[in-house]
Design a protein around this motif. Structure first.
Motif, PDB file in Angstrom:
ATOM      1  N   PHE A 203      -5.328  -6.940  26.322  1.00 46.29           N
ATOM      2  CA  PHE A 203      -4.068  -6.244  26.061  1.00 46.29           C
ATOM      3  C   PHE A 203      -3.204  -7.073  25.116  1.00 46.29           C
ATOM      4  CE2 PHE A 203      -5.271  -4.675  30.307  1.00 46.29           C
ATOM      5  CZ  PHE A 203      -5.245  -3.314  30.071  1.00 46.29           C
ATOM      6  N   ASN A 204      -2.330  -6.392  24.414  1.00 49.21           N
ATOM      7  CA  ASN A 204      -1.352  -7.043  23.545  1.00 49.21           C
ATOM      8  C   ASN A 204       0.032  -6.695  24.101  1.00 49.21           C
ATOM      9  OD1 ASN A 204      -0.106  -8.343  21.430  1.00 49.21           O
ATOM     10  ND2 ASN A 204      -0.357  -6.640  20.010  1.00 49.21           N
ATOM     11  N   PRO A 205       0.490  -7.431  25.127  1.00 51.49           N
ATOM     12  CA  PRO A 205       1.726  -7.041  25.815  1.00 51.49           C
ATOM     13  C   PRO A 205       2.961  -7.137  24.930  1.00 51.49           C
ATOM     14  CG  PRO A 205       1.002  -9.204  26.558  1.00 51.49           C
ATOM     15  CD  PRO A 205      -0.074  -8.675  25.660  1.00 51.49           C
ATOM     16  N   GLN A 206       3.828  -6.152  25.093  1.00 52.72           N
ATOM     17  CA  GLN A 206       5.126  -6.137  24.418  1.00 52.72           C
ATOM     18  C   GLN A 206       6.196  -6.236  25.499  1.00 52.72           C
ATOM     19  OE1 GLN A 206       5.557  -2.651  22.004  1.00 52.72           O
ATOM     20  NE2 GLN A 206       3.465  -2.778  21.247  1.00 52.72           N
ATOM     21  N   LEU A 207       7.100  -7.179  25.361  1.00 52.65           N
ATOM     22  CA  LEU A 207       8.154  -7.336  26.350  1.00 52.65           C
ATOM     23  C   LEU A 207       9.241  -6.285  26.131  1.00 52.65           C
ATOM     24  CD1 LEU A 207       8.578 -11.203  26.571  1.00 52.65           C
ATOM     25  CD2 LEU A 207       7.272  -9.688  28.058  1.00 52.65           C
ATOM     26  N   ARG A 208       9.581  -5.614  27.215  1.00 54.18           N
ATOM     27  CA  ARG A 208      10.627  -4.595  27.224  1.00 54.18           C
ATOM     28  C   ARG A 208      11.436  -4.758  28.499  1.00 54.18           C
ATOM     29  NH1 ARG A 208       8.953  -0.030  24.160  1.00 54.18           N
ATOM     30  NH2 ARG A 208       7.898  -0.821  22.322  1.00 54.18           N
ATOM     31  N   TYR A 209      12.395  -3.900  28.692  1.00 52.20           N
ATOM     32  CA  TYR A 209      13.126  -3.906  29.955  1.00 52.20           C
ATOM     33  C   TYR A 209      13.316  -2.480  30.450  1.00 52.20           C
ATOM     34  CZ  TYR A 209      17.518  -2.529  27.640  1.00 52.20           C
ATOM     35  OH  TYR A 209      18.482  -1.854  26.937  1.00 52.20           O
ATOM     36  N   CYS A 210      13.414  -2.349  31.769  1.00 50.83           N
ATOM     37  CA  CYS A 210      13.678  -1.074  32.426  1.00 50.83           C
ATOM     38  C   CYS A 210      14.868  -1.262  33.349  1.00 50.83           C
ATOM     39  CB  CYS A 210      12.486  -0.617  33.276  1.00 50.83           C
ATOM     40  SG  CYS A 210      11.039  -0.128  32.353  1.00 50.83           S
ATOM     41  N   GLU A 211      15.646  -0.223  33.489  1.00 51.16           N
ATOM     42  CA  GLU A 211      16.755  -0.244  34.431  1.00 51.16           C
ATOM     43  C   GLU A 211      16.348   0.557  35.667  1.00 51.16           C
ATOM     44  OE1 GLU A 211      20.611   0.654  32.788  1.00 51.16           O
ATOM     45  OE2 GLU A 211      20.055  -0.277  30.891  1.00 51.16           O
ATOM     46  N   PHE A 212      15.764  -0.144  36.651  1.00 55.07           N
ATOM     47  CA  PHE A 212      15.397   0.484  37.916  1.00 55.07           C
ATOM     48  C   PHE A 212      16.620   0.502  38.826  1.00 55.07           C
ATOM     49  CE2 PHE A 212      11.225  -1.188  36.503  1.00 55.07           C
ATOM     50  CZ  PHE A 212      10.470  -0.021  36.595  1.00 55.07           C
ATOM     51  N   ARG A 213      16.527   1.236  39.930  1.00 58.12           N
ATOM     52  CA  ARG A 213      17.631   1.265  40.901  1.00 58.12           C
ATOM     53  C   ARG A 213      17.971  -0.128  41.416  1.00 58.12           C
ATOM     54  NH1 ARG A 213      15.177   5.530  44.670  1.00 58.12           N
ATOM     55  NH2 ARG A 213      14.437   6.837  42.996  1.00 58.12           N
ATOM     56  N   THR A 214      16.959  -0.995  41.471  1.00 58.07           N
ATOM     57  CA  THR A 214      17.159  -2.353  41.990  1.00 58.07           C
ATOM     58  C   THR A 214      17.741  -3.295  40.943  1.00 58.07           C
ATOM     59  OG1 THR A 214      14.867  -2.880  41.444  1.00 58.07           O
ATOM     60  CG2 THR A 214      15.318  -2.139  43.700  1.00 58.07           C
ATOM     61  N   GLY A 215      17.901  -2.821  39.728  1.00 55.22           N
ATOM     62  CA  GLY A 215      18.480  -3.644  38.675  1.00 55.22           C
ATOM     63  C   GLY A 215      17.627  -3.679  37.426  1.00 55.22           C
ATOM     64  N   LEU A 216      17.938  -4.608  36.569  1.00 55.94           N
ATOM     65  CA  LEU A 216      17.245  -4.780  35.297  1.00 55.94           C
ATOM     66  C   LEU A 216      15.940  -5.535  35.518  1.00 55.94           C
ATOM     67  CD1 LEU A 216      17.780  -4.363  32.195  1.00 55.94           C
ATOM     68  CD2 LEU A 216      18.478  -6.750  32.191  1.00 55.94           C
ATOM     69  N   HIS A 217      14.826  -4.987  35.014  1.00 53.08           N
ATOM     70  CA  HIS A 217      13.518  -5.621  35.164  1.00 53.08           C
ATOM     71  C   HIS A 217      12.889  -5.828  33.789  1.00 53.08           C
ATOM     72  CE1 HIS A 217      12.638  -4.912  39.602  1.00 53.08           C
ATOM     73  NE2 HIS A 217      13.865  -4.468  39.419  1.00 53.08           N
ATOM     74  N   VAL A 218      12.324  -7.006  33.598  1.00 48.71           N
ATOM     75  CA  VAL A 218      11.570  -7.293  32.380  1.00 48.71           C
ATOM     76  C   VAL A 218      10.134  -6.850  32.631  1.00 48.71           C
ATOM     77  CG1 VAL A 218      10.741  -9.102  30.836  1.00 48.71           C
ATOM     78  CG2 VAL A 218      13.048  -9.234  31.786  1.00 48.71           C
TER      79      VAL A 218
END
Length: 113
Positions: free
Chosen positions: A44-59
């Motif tokens: 895989f060639n991972p790309q770092l992103r972020y998501c805003e889940f109910r529990t907070g910000l996740h990388v």
């Protein structure tokens, strides 16, 4: 300009019809750098992103994002082998495979009428 760059890294939660997303939530693993090395070694060639889940910000490490035909169902087997490989080597709660199934065409027609 910085706001636009940050917004471009945001990954919406879930998948739109026909979209397939495979990712690892690095906020759910004890050693993110080791997970990144592992997924890279798996091809895989991972790309770092972020998501805003109910529990907070996740990388997250985005591993695959594909757009298929939004009118056709996505097979349960599609990317299942890759997902299973990751789940067996990483915290299963950290591995996500989102498949955007088509919307019910009847509902779409009712809304358009």
């Amino acid at each position: 300009m910085i706001t636009e760059q940050i917004e471009a890294l945001k990954l919406p939660i879930g998948a739109k019809p026909g979209q397939v997303v495979l990712l690892v939530d690095l906020s759910e693993v004890p050693r993110p750098s080791q997970v990144l090395e592992l997924v890279t070694s798996l091809g895989f060639n991972p790309q770092l992103r972020y998501c805003e889940f109910r529990t907070g910000l996740h990388v997250v490490a985005l591993l695959k994002e594909e757009q298929l035909d939004p009118t056709k169902p996505i097979s349960d087997e599609y990317l299942a082998e890759e997902w299973e490989t990751l789940v067996n080597q990483i915290n299963p709660d950290a591995v996500h495979l989102w498949r955007g199934q088509p919307r019910n065409l009847a509902q779409t027609e009712d809304i358009a009428a």
